[in-house]
Design a protein around this motif. Structure first.
Motif, PDB file in Angstrom:
ATOM      1  N   VAL A  52     -29.475  -7.520  -3.761  1.00 45.70           N
ATOM      2  CA  VAL A  52     -28.998  -6.084  -3.971  1.00 45.70           C
ATOM      3  C   VAL A  52     -28.094  -5.597  -2.740  1.00 45.70           C
ATOM      4  CG1 VAL A  52     -29.593  -3.681  -4.531  1.00 45.70           C
ATOM      5  CG2 VAL A  52     -30.958  -5.464  -5.562  1.00 45.70           C
ATOM      6  N   ALA A  53     -28.788  -5.928  -1.704  1.00 45.29           N
ATOM      7  CA  ALA A  53     -28.049  -5.752  -0.209  1.00 45.29           C
ATOM      8  C   ALA A  53     -26.758  -6.287  -0.215  1.00 45.29           C
ATOM      9  CB  ALA A  53     -28.799  -5.982   1.003  1.00 45.29           C
ATOM     10  N   ASN A  54     -26.550  -7.722  -0.633  1.00 47.14           N
ATOM     11  CA  ASN A  54     -25.570  -8.455  -0.491  1.00 47.14           C
ATOM     12  C   ASN A  54     -24.345  -7.820  -1.446  1.00 47.14           C
ATOM     13  OD1 ASN A  54     -23.674 -10.378   0.054  1.00 47.14           O
ATOM     14  ND2 ASN A  54     -24.969 -11.936  -1.046  1.00 47.14           N
ATOM     15  N   ALA A  55     -24.955  -7.557  -2.819  1.00 52.35           N
ATOM     16  CA  ALA A  55     -23.772  -6.953  -3.845  1.00 52.35           C
ATOM     17  C   ALA A  55     -23.035  -5.646  -3.310  1.00 52.35           C
ATOM     18  CB  ALA A  55     -24.454  -6.811  -5.021  1.00 52.35           C
ATOM     19  N   ILE A  56     -23.975  -4.693  -2.742  1.00 53.96           N
ATOM     20  CA  ILE A  56     -23.472  -3.235  -2.553  1.00 53.96           C
ATOM     21  C   ILE A  56     -22.620  -3.678  -1.090  1.00 53.96           C
ATOM     22  CG2 ILE A  56     -24.272  -1.256  -1.432  1.00 53.96           C
ATOM     23  CD1 ILE A  56     -26.798  -1.356  -3.238  1.00 53.96           C
ATOM     24  N   GLN A  57     -22.869  -4.575  -0.136  1.00 55.63           N
ATOM     25  CA  GLN A  57     -22.051  -4.693   1.208  1.00 55.63           C
ATOM     26  C   GLN A  57     -20.999  -5.513   0.544  1.00 55.63           C
ATOM     27  OE1 GLN A  57     -23.896  -7.051   4.083  1.00 55.63           O
ATOM     28  NE2 GLN A  57     -22.552  -6.790   5.430  1.00 55.63           N
ATOM     29  N   LEU A  58     -20.960  -6.411  -0.367  1.00 57.99           N
ATOM     30  CA  LEU A  58     -19.705  -7.032  -0.760  1.00 57.99           C
ATOM     31  C   LEU A  58     -18.785  -5.999  -1.355  1.00 57.99           C
ATOM     32  CD1 LEU A  58     -18.418  -9.821  -0.913  1.00 57.99           C
ATOM     33  CD2 LEU A  58     -19.674 -10.064  -3.401  1.00 57.99           C
ATOM     34  N   ILE A  59     -19.016  -5.446  -2.211  1.00 58.87           N
ATOM     35  CA  ILE A  59     -18.106  -4.721  -3.019  1.00 58.87           C
ATOM     36  C   ILE A  59     -17.492  -3.561  -1.885  1.00 58.87           C
ATOM     37  CG2 ILE A  59     -17.640  -3.064  -5.030  1.00 58.87           C
ATOM     38  CD1 ILE A  59     -19.707  -4.468  -6.429  1.00 58.87           C
ATOM     39  N   SER A  60     -18.518  -2.766  -1.408  1.00 60.92           N
ATOM     40  CA  SER A  60     -17.792  -1.591  -0.482  1.00 60.92           C
ATOM     41  C   SER A  60     -17.267  -2.303   0.655  1.00 60.92           C
ATOM     42  CB  SER A  60     -19.096  -0.810   0.124  1.00 60.92           C
ATOM     43  OG  SER A  60     -19.993  -1.760   0.855  1.00 60.92           O
ATOM     44  N   GLU A  61     -17.512  -3.097   1.433  1.00 56.52           N
ATOM     45  CA  GLU A  61     -16.756  -3.621   2.524  1.00 56.52           C
ATOM     46  C   GLU A  61     -15.534  -4.338   2.017  1.00 56.52           C
ATOM     47  OE1 GLU A  61     -19.047  -6.051   4.975  1.00 56.52           O
ATOM     48  OE2 GLU A  61     -20.287  -4.388   5.716  1.00 56.52           O
ATOM     49  N   ALA A  62     -15.233  -5.117   0.734  1.00 58.39           N
ATOM     50  CA  ALA A  62     -14.193  -5.589   0.151  1.00 58.39           C
ATOM     51  C   ALA A  62     -13.077  -4.554   0.169  1.00 58.39           C
ATOM     52  CB  ALA A  62     -14.451  -6.428  -0.907  1.00 58.39           C
ATOM     53  N   VAL A  63     -13.640  -3.551  -0.494  1.00 61.23           N
ATOM     54  CA  VAL A  63     -12.738  -2.351  -0.723  1.00 61.23           C
ATOM     55  C   VAL A  63     -12.070  -1.652   0.378  1.00 61.23           C
ATOM     56  CG1 VAL A  63     -12.429   0.030  -1.861  1.00 61.23           C
ATOM     57  CG2 VAL A  63     -13.665  -1.919  -3.171  1.00 61.23           C
ATOM     58  N   ALA A  64     -13.180  -1.541   1.357  1.00 60.97           N
ATOM     59  CA  ALA A  64     -12.745  -0.701   2.854  1.00 60.97           C
ATOM     60  C   ALA A  64     -11.649  -1.630   3.591  1.00 60.97           C
ATOM     61  CB  ALA A  64     -13.792  -0.338   3.554  1.00 60.97           C
ATOM     62  N   SER A  65     -11.966  -2.962   3.577  1.00 62.43           N
ATOM     63  CA  SER A  65     -11.226  -3.820   4.231  1.00 62.43           C
ATOM     64  C   SER A  65      -9.519  -4.080   3.823  1.00 62.43           C
ATOM     65  CB  SER A  65     -11.816  -5.238   4.272  1.00 62.43           C
ATOM     66  OG  SER A  65     -13.019  -5.334   4.605  1.00 62.43           O
ATOM     67  N   LEU A  66      -9.420  -3.569   2.681  1.00 64.19           N
ATOM     68  CA  LEU A  66      -7.958  -3.522   2.143  1.00 64.19           C
ATOM     69  C   LEU A  66      -7.023  -2.543   2.853  1.00 64.19           C
ATOM     70  CD1 LEU A  66      -8.647  -4.205  -1.610  1.00 64.19           C
ATOM     71  CD2 LEU A  66      -8.031  -5.819   0.067  1.00 64.19           C
ATOM     72  N   ASP A  67      -5.808  -3.124   3.131  1.00 66.10           N
ATOM     73  CA  ASP A  67      -4.821  -2.227   3.828  1.00 66.10           C
ATOM     74  C   ASP A  67      -4.385  -0.880   2.751  1.00 66.10           C
ATOM     75  OD1 ASP A  67      -3.194  -0.930   5.787  1.00 66.10           O
ATOM     76  OD2 ASP A  67      -1.495  -2.105   5.143  1.00 66.10           O
ATOM     77  N   VAL A  68      -4.478   0.339   3.127  1.00 64.56           N
ATOM     78  CA  VAL A  68      -4.181   1.335   2.420  1.00 64.56           C
ATOM     79  C   VAL A  68      -3.038   1.950   2.881  1.00 64.56           C
ATOM     80  CG1 VAL A  68      -5.249   3.033   3.844  1.00 64.56           C
ATOM     81  CG2 VAL A  68      -5.111   3.668   1.571  1.00 64.56           C
ATOM     82  N   THR A  69      -2.072   2.232   1.630  1.00 68.79           N
ATOM     83  CA  THR A  69      -0.661   2.639   1.725  1.00 68.79           C
ATOM     84  C   THR A  69      -0.508   3.841   1.135  1.00 68.79           C
ATOM     85  OG1 THR A  69       0.110   1.372   0.284  1.00 68.79           O
ATOM     86  CG2 THR A  69       0.185   0.320   2.522  1.00 68.79           C
ATOM     87  N   VAL A  70       0.564   4.738   1.557  1.00 68.02           N
ATOM     88  CA  VAL A  70       1.002   5.914   0.831  1.00 68.02           C
ATOM     89  C   VAL A  70       2.256   5.585   0.208  1.00 68.02           C
ATOM     90  CG1 VAL A  70       1.780   8.396   0.781  1.00 68.02           C
ATOM     91  CG2 VAL A  70      -0.464   7.676   1.863  1.00 68.02           C
ATOM     92  N   LYS A  71       2.675   5.722  -1.005  1.00 73.20           N
ATOM     93  CA  LYS A  71       3.924   5.330  -1.593  1.00 73.20           C
ATOM     94  C   LYS A  71       4.381   6.289  -2.291  1.00 73.20           C
ATOM     95  CE  LYS A  71       2.783   0.356  -2.220  1.00 73.20           C
ATOM     96  NZ  LYS A  71       3.911  -0.095  -1.404  1.00 73.20           N
ATOM     97  N   ARG A  72       5.888   6.609  -2.532  1.00 81.72           N
ATOM     98  CA  ARG A  72       6.522   7.566  -3.113  1.00 81.72           C
ATOM     99  C   ARG A  72       7.198   6.989  -4.573  1.00 81.72           C
ATOM    100  NH1 ARG A  72       9.343   9.139   0.570  1.00 81.72           N
ATOM    101  NH2 ARG A  72      11.124   7.828   0.170  1.00 81.72           N
ATOM    102  N   ILE A  73       7.089   7.539  -5.481  1.00 82.73           N
ATOM    103  CA  ILE A  73       7.501   6.956  -6.783  1.00 82.73           C
ATOM    104  C   ILE A  73       9.028   7.409  -6.883  1.00 82.73           C
ATOM    105  CG2 ILE A  73       7.489   7.031  -9.197  1.00 82.73           C
ATOM    106  CD1 ILE A  73       4.286   7.776  -8.882  1.00 82.73           C
ATOM    107  N   GLU A  74       9.916   6.411  -7.020  1.00 86.35           N
ATOM    108  CA  GLU A  74      11.460   6.616  -7.008  1.00 86.35           C
ATOM    109  C   GLU A  74      11.812   5.838  -8.256  1.00 86.35           C
ATOM    110  OE1 GLU A  74      13.432   5.517  -3.650  1.00 86.35           O
ATOM    111  OE2 GLU A  74      12.491   7.120  -2.371  1.00 86.35           O
ATOM    112  N   GLY A  75      11.859   6.458  -9.653  1.00 81.50           N
ATOM    113  CA  GLY A  75      12.161   5.816 -10.639  1.00 81.50           C
ATOM    114  C   GLY A  75      10.886   4.904 -11.072  1.00 81.50           C
ATOM    115  N   GLN A  76      11.411   3.626 -11.079  1.00 83.37           N
ATOM    116  CA  GLN A  76      10.558   2.807 -11.673  1.00 83.37           C
ATOM    117  C   GLN A  76       9.643   1.798 -10.386  1.00 83.37           C
ATOM    118  OE1 GLN A  76       9.398   2.030 -14.829  1.00 83.37           O
ATOM    119  NE2 GLN A  76      10.903   3.826 -15.518  1.00 83.37           N
ATOM    120  N   ASP A  77      10.208   2.371  -9.000  1.00 80.72           N
ATOM    121  CA  ASP A  77       9.687   1.685  -7.936  1.00 80.72           C
ATOM    122  C   ASP A  77       8.937   2.663  -7.096  1.00 80.72           C
ATOM    123  OD1 ASP A  77      11.351  -0.704  -8.459  1.00 80.72           O
ATOM    124  OD2 ASP A  77      13.136   0.351  -7.528  1.00 80.72           O
ATOM    125  N   GLU A  78       8.043   1.918  -6.459  1.00 82.94           N
ATOM    126  CA  GLU A  78       7.283   2.537  -5.317  1.00 82.94           C
ATOM    127  C   GLU A  78       7.457   2.252  -4.053  1.00 82.94           C
ATOM    128  OE1 GLU A  78       3.122   1.768  -6.460  1.00 82.94           O
ATOM    129  OE2 GLU A  78       3.045   2.980  -8.145  1.00 82.94           O
TER     130      GLU A  78
END
Length: 400
Positions: A52-78
């Motif tokens: 249980v501890a491994n599953a919670i740590q695995l999911i939460s830290e995998a999400v938090a470890s990803l680089d987060v970006t802000v994108k602006r939508i221009e037509g079909q592109d971000e």
């Protein structure tokens, strides 16, 4: 200390609510959930189960470890917006004492462990987000309209706008920890039995066979002498038997009793509740070199992707202004999780360049290499002829 921190401390002291009670209030009234195995499984007990501890740590830290970006939508592109002020909250410091990594990890962790989901309050100054604070669930609560599903939020029992609250909801209206409560209860029972299995509480190590006719006092004396010589810190001494007594050891094979198989099955059962492939939580009984990479892709597609989509939507709803919400999005970079080994990546990039789907500089960008001169042309290196060498200039004859 910032001015909004002073303003936040001006709130009245915390008040408990029976509408959204915390663990302490539930235990005060004896309202704890007991499994069919007769074991109370709360968050503290559940986290003592390693899977249980491994599953919670695995999911939460995998999400938090990803680089987060802000994108602006221009037509079909971000298009990336690298200087957007929200990145300072999501990447660097969400508030004076919490980093962006810790904030995202805690929101996802709360959604995995609490039926109410993961909540955080956005403190705005002049309409712009200045800090994000994750409160205890007894402090930041919400009431649900059963007819429309509308959520009305309260901070310290004071109403706050819904747009100022980041709310990541768990699937099926209940968190994975609650859905796996029975499986966790059985795992706790097996752990407790395992603790007794190798002590005298589970099964005696053997029996003293005493000849018929020995008096009761002699039996008591023999038993006391045996325990004094072979139990506690003095165990392992040479056995001395008299008056025809014999010692018969008991053998117990836990594998034959399917005890270890039951424990392994509970690992798989709890992993299913969190939607995690068993090899990701350490069960390598069916893992091979050929399917490990496939399990990693399944972990991204079926485990992380729904949480990432939900978190991206929750952040977008609560952090952007009304003007930005229509043409701005928050994205987590999945590339770090989808990268294959170097040989596979090189083969794939070479195939895409040969088919003129990408140019060499785009392939170099995937590898983290700088562009090179002439790398923007779409050429097939397997069939494109190399430029012919320039003809050598005629040199005058030395004899002339």
């Amino acid at each position: 200390m910032s001015i909004w921190t002073h303003l936040r401390k001006a709130f009245t002291p915390e008040r408990k609510s029976l509408a959204s009670p915390d663990a302490a209030l539930l235990s005060l009234f004896g309202l704890t959930e007991t499994t069919s195995a007769g074991i109370v499984v709360n968050q503290a007990e559940a986290l003592k189960v390693p899977v249980v501890a491994n599953a919670i740590q695995l999911i939460s830290e995998a999400v938090a470890s990803l680089d987060v970006t802000v994108k602006r939508i221009e037509g079909q592109d971000e298009v990336d917006v690298p200087d957007h002020p929200l990145l300072a909250l999501l990447r660097d410091e969400a508030n004076d004492w919490t980093t962006g990594f810790e904030l995202i990890r805690q929101i996802v962790r709360d959604a995995l462990m609490n039926d109410a989901g993961g909540l955080a309050w956005v403190n705005r100054v002049n309409g712009e987000p200045r800090e994000i604070i994750r409160y205890r669930q007894s402090f930041l609560q919400f009431d649900l309209d059963l007819d429309t599903g509308e959520r009305r939020y309260r901070l310290n029992n004071q109403p706050v706008p819904a747009r100022d609250v980041i709310h990541l909801l768990p699937p099926l209206d209940r968190c994975p920890l609650s859905l796996a409560r029975e499986a966790i209860g059985i795992a706790v029972a097996l752990d407790r039995h395992a603790g007794k299995l190798f002590t005298r509480g589970a099964r005696p190590s053997g029996a003293l066979l005493i000849p018929k006719g020995m008096q009761e006092e002699a039996v008591k004396a023999a038993r006391a002498a045996w325990r004094l010589a072979h139990e506690g810190e003095d165990q392992g001494r040479t056995a001395i038997l008299y008056d025809g007594m014999t010692f018969e050891p008991f053998t117990f094979n836990s594998t034959d009793a399917q005890f270890l198989e039951n424990r392994r099955f509970q690992i798989e059962e709890i992993a299913r509740a969190f939607n995690i492939p068993a090899p990701m939580v350490g069960d390598l009984s069916r893992a091979t070199w050929s399917n490990s990479e496939q399990k990693g892709r399944e972990f991204l597609s079926y485990t992380l992707e729904p949480w990432l989509r939900g978190l991206e939507g929750a952040l977008r709803r609560a952090l952007f202004s009304d003007e930005e919400r229509g043409n701005h999005v928050i994205r987590f970079d999945r590339d770090d999780l989808t990268r294959a080994d170097l040989a596979t990546r090189a083969t794939t990039i070479n195939s895409l360049i040969s088919s003129r789907t990408i140019n060499p500089n785009e392939g170099r960008q995937w590898l983290g290499l700088p562009p090179r001169e002439g790398g923007n042309e779409f050429l097939n290196p397997n069939i494109s002829a190399a430029p012919a060498p320039e003809p050598a200039e005629d040199k005058p004859d030395a004899a002339e």
